[in-house]
Design a protein around this motif. Structure first.
Motif, PDB file in Angstrom:
ATOM      1  N   ASN A 145      26.857  30.693  12.490  1.00 19.61           N
ATOM      2  CA  ASN A 145      27.788  31.402  11.605  1.00 19.61           C
ATOM      3  C   ASN A 145      29.026  30.580  11.279  1.00 19.61           C
ATOM      4  N   ARG A 147      28.783  27.653  10.276  1.00 26.41           N
ATOM      5  CA  ARG A 147      28.329  26.636   9.328  1.00 26.41           C
ATOM      6  C   ARG A 147      27.787  27.229   8.026  1.00 26.41           C
ATOM      7  N   VAL A 148      27.970  28.545   7.809  1.00 25.02           N
ATOM      8  CA  VAL A 148      27.455  29.140   6.569  1.00 25.02           C
ATOM      9  C   VAL A 148      28.217  28.585   5.374  1.00 25.02           C
ATOM     10  N   GLU A 149      27.532  28.517   4.249  1.00 28.07           N
ATOM     11  CA  GLU A 149      28.140  27.967   3.046  1.00 28.07           C
ATOM     12  C   GLU A 149      27.588  28.675   1.819  1.00 28.07           C
ATOM     13  N   GLY A 150      28.230  28.423   0.694  1.00 22.55           N
ATOM     14  CA  GLY A 150      27.776  28.985  -0.568  1.00 22.55           C
ATOM     15  C   GLY A 150      27.723  30.501  -0.518  1.00 22.55           C
ATOM     16  N   SER A 151      26.650  31.072  -1.024  1.00 20.38           N
ATOM     17  CA  SER A 151      26.534  32.527  -1.116  1.00 20.38           C
ATOM     18  C   SER A 151      25.977  33.160   0.149  1.00 20.38           C
ATOM     19  N   GLU A 153      25.894  34.977   3.424  1.00 24.79           N
ATOM     20  CA  GLU A 153      26.903  35.894   3.949  1.00 24.79           C
ATOM     21  C   GLU A 153      27.024  35.872   5.469  1.00 24.79           C
ATOM     22  N   ASP A 237      20.325  25.164   9.637  1.00 26.22           N
ATOM     23  CA  ASP A 237      21.076  24.427   8.614  1.00 26.22           C
ATOM     24  C   ASP A 237      20.233  24.251   7.355  1.00 26.22           C
ATOM     25  N   ILE A 240      20.164  27.644   5.633  1.00 27.23           N
ATOM     26  CA  ILE A 240      21.451  27.918   4.983  1.00 27.23           C
ATOM     27  C   ILE A 240      21.567  27.129   3.681  1.00 27.23           C
ATOM     28  N   SER A 241      21.162  25.873   3.720  1.00 29.20           N
ATOM     29  CA  SER A 241      21.219  25.043   2.517  1.00 29.20           C
ATOM     30  C   SER A 241      20.348  25.627   1.412  1.00 29.20           C
ATOM     31  N   SER A 244      21.838  29.147   0.187  1.00 30.99           N
ATOM     32  CA  SER A 244      23.169  29.060  -0.426  1.00 30.99           C
ATOM     33  C   SER A 244      23.116  28.854  -1.933  1.00 30.99           C
ATOM     34  N   LYS A 245      21.959  28.483  -2.446  1.00 34.16           N
ATOM     35  CA  LYS A 245      21.842  28.227  -3.882  1.00 34.16           C
ATOM     36  C   LYS A 245      21.651  29.510  -4.689  1.00 34.16           C
TER      37      LYS A 245
END
Length: 493
Positions: A145, A147-151, A153, A237, A240-241, A244-245
């Protein structure tokens, strides 16, 4: 605000909205009675004399029989009324005319998935195949949590105690529910976390899951890696990547699937919160959306109302099976079919299972039944669906999510902080609860006994659900709560 209400013209009881003092005169439907004792709020008072064995009528239907002679003005509750329900029943198909209204479309801001499904959240889920790796799953989620990124949640682990030492249908149900959650579109990415030696190990589970996008679903067997935290972190990771798009975009509410559940009901639930959810259900269905009603044991006594809304003999037969199979489950385990309502229900004014069920089933609104689902079966038909699951709050709400519900509407008169795998909207049946537990309650239906119009309030609830579907967090999400429970039915080895 009204002091009391006669729900249906044929009722021989009124329900106290405010406490009725002994000696107070009550006038309803051309009938007058003087309270012989204090009638607590949410509880019932007899409008006329009821003979021993006579029917107590509420919602226009029998909710039980009098254990003794009940005089007009008397408090009616568990001390003087009992259930009139029996065991397995035979039913006749008597379809009632049901209108199907169509209203203009609306949109929410959701996530369109590559497989055509839509999500209302873009989370990363960690699904353990067995309880032995629960702590690993929770540790991985906590670390990821940051390291979350972009959209994306949140990264969420869903621990549970099952996946091994189970047999027969019990084990099948666990595998089915886990597979359903892995395929749920609210998860932009999923890490399936196994131990390696469990009955429901990853290789066994894969056929239940079906074909997956390898960018969206990753698998990790802890016994096969030197450091499951390091390997799991790398896989998360990657998830998440990928997730996140995704970005929110306009989606028709016809794609929404909403589960409907109640818990900690009180005497107001069948007057305010449940009818309100029924109005919401009809409104969403009029826009080609889908709702799912569950808690089969809390349909007992009101099941014919649902059966008569089945549009075909086949659906009727499936509904009869839904009811009688669940009764047989009680009998097979040597338990009383009608061991309901709960202590909290009784304290709130519910006296018998019929009383509870007639209030509970109002969440279904007036739309025709379009589908009947087995436990763990995913919804396929738009409109109102009935789902086989028990009344237990966590188990039933998880079952709704597993069947495809994006959001669960949970009505309550007592209040509860629990959550489910999907956003769980708590709707209070009374304003006192909404005022006291602002950190639990998301929407107050208690205003309906304060002379608020139910159609207007239903539109407000609809707008609130659209907001939640578009990203607004409910109270349990704000608190960081995420629960999951599987229906345990069989032998543990």
């Amino acid at each position: 605000m009204k002091d009391y209400i006669k729900i249906h013209e044929n009722d021989n009881v009124i329900v106290a909205i405010q406490e009725i003092a002994a000696g107070e005169t009550v006038k309803a439907g051309g009938v007058q009675a003087v309270a012989k004792e204090t009638i607590p709020a949410g509880h019932k008072m007899a409008l006329c004399d009821i003979a021993q064995g006579g029917e107590v009528i509420k919602y226009g239907f029998r909710i039980g029989n009098a254990k003794e002679e009940i005089a007009a003005g008397s408090w009616i509750h568990t001390h003087n009324v009992k259930t009139a329900l029996g065991d397995l029943l035979e039913y006749s198909y008597e379809p009632a005319p049901v209108s199907e209204e169509t209203t203009s479309d609306a949109v929410f801001m959701g996530y369109q998935r590559p497989d055509g499904k839509v999500g209302v959240r873009n989370e990363i889920w960690i699904i353990p195949t067995v309880g032995c790796v629960n702590n690993v799953a929770e540790a991985l989620a906590k670390a990821a949590n940051g390291r979350v990124e972009g959209s994306v949640e949140e990264v969420i682990a869903f621990p549970h105690p099952y996946g091994c030492s189970q047999m027969g249908d019990d084990q099948e149900h666990t595998r089915t529910i886990l597979a359903d959650l892995i395929n749920h579109p609210n998860a932009g990415g999923v890490l399936v976390l196994g131990l390696g030696c469990e009955n429901s190990n990853i290789d066994v589970l894969k056929p239940y899951i079906g074909e997956v996008n390898p960018d969206r679903v990753k698998f990790l067997v802890c016994q096969e890696t030197e450091d499951e935290m390091e390997t799991g972190g790398k896989l998360l990771d990657e998830l998440i990547s990928y997730a996140s798009k995704f970005e929110r975009e306009e989606i028709s509410v016809s794609k929404l699937i909403i589960g409907m559940k109640c818990g900690g009901s009180d005497g107001f639930s069948g007057i305010t919160a449940n009818p309100l959810v029924g109005k919401f259900s009809d409104l969403l269905i009029s826009k080609k959306g889908t709702t799912i009603l569950t808690e089969v044991p809390e349909m007992f006594g009101a099941e014919t109302l649902l059966m008569n809304r089945c549009g075909s003999r086949e659906l009727f037969d499936e509904t009869v099976k839904l009811i009688n199979d669940f009764k047989q489950y009680f009998k097979d385990n040597n338990q009383t079919i009608y061991e309901n309502p709960s202590p909290g229900n009784k304290k709130g004014g519910i006296s018998t299972l019929e009383d509870k069920s007639l209030g509970c089933t109002q969440k279904s609104g007036s739309a025709p039944v379009k589908g009947v689902l087995a436990y763990g079966q995913r919804v396929e038909k738009a409109g109102l669906n009935l789902l086989s699951a028990p009344g237990n709050d966590l188990v039933a709400s998880t079952a709704l999510a597993a069947s495809g519900a994006h959001i669960v509407l949970f009505t309550t008169g007592r209040g509860t902080p629990f959550a489910s795998p999907v956003p769980t909207v708590k709707i209070s049946s009374n304003s006192a609860l909404a005022g006291k537990k602002k950190n639990w309650i998301d929407f107050n239906a208690g205003v309906l006994v304060e002379d608020k119009d139910i159609d207007e309030t239903a539109r407000e609830l609809f707008d609130y659900v659209v907001a939640v579907a578009s990203g607004k967090k409910v109270c349990s999400e704000e608190a960081g709560f995420h629960d999951m429970a599987i229906f345990k039915q069989g032998v543990t080895l």
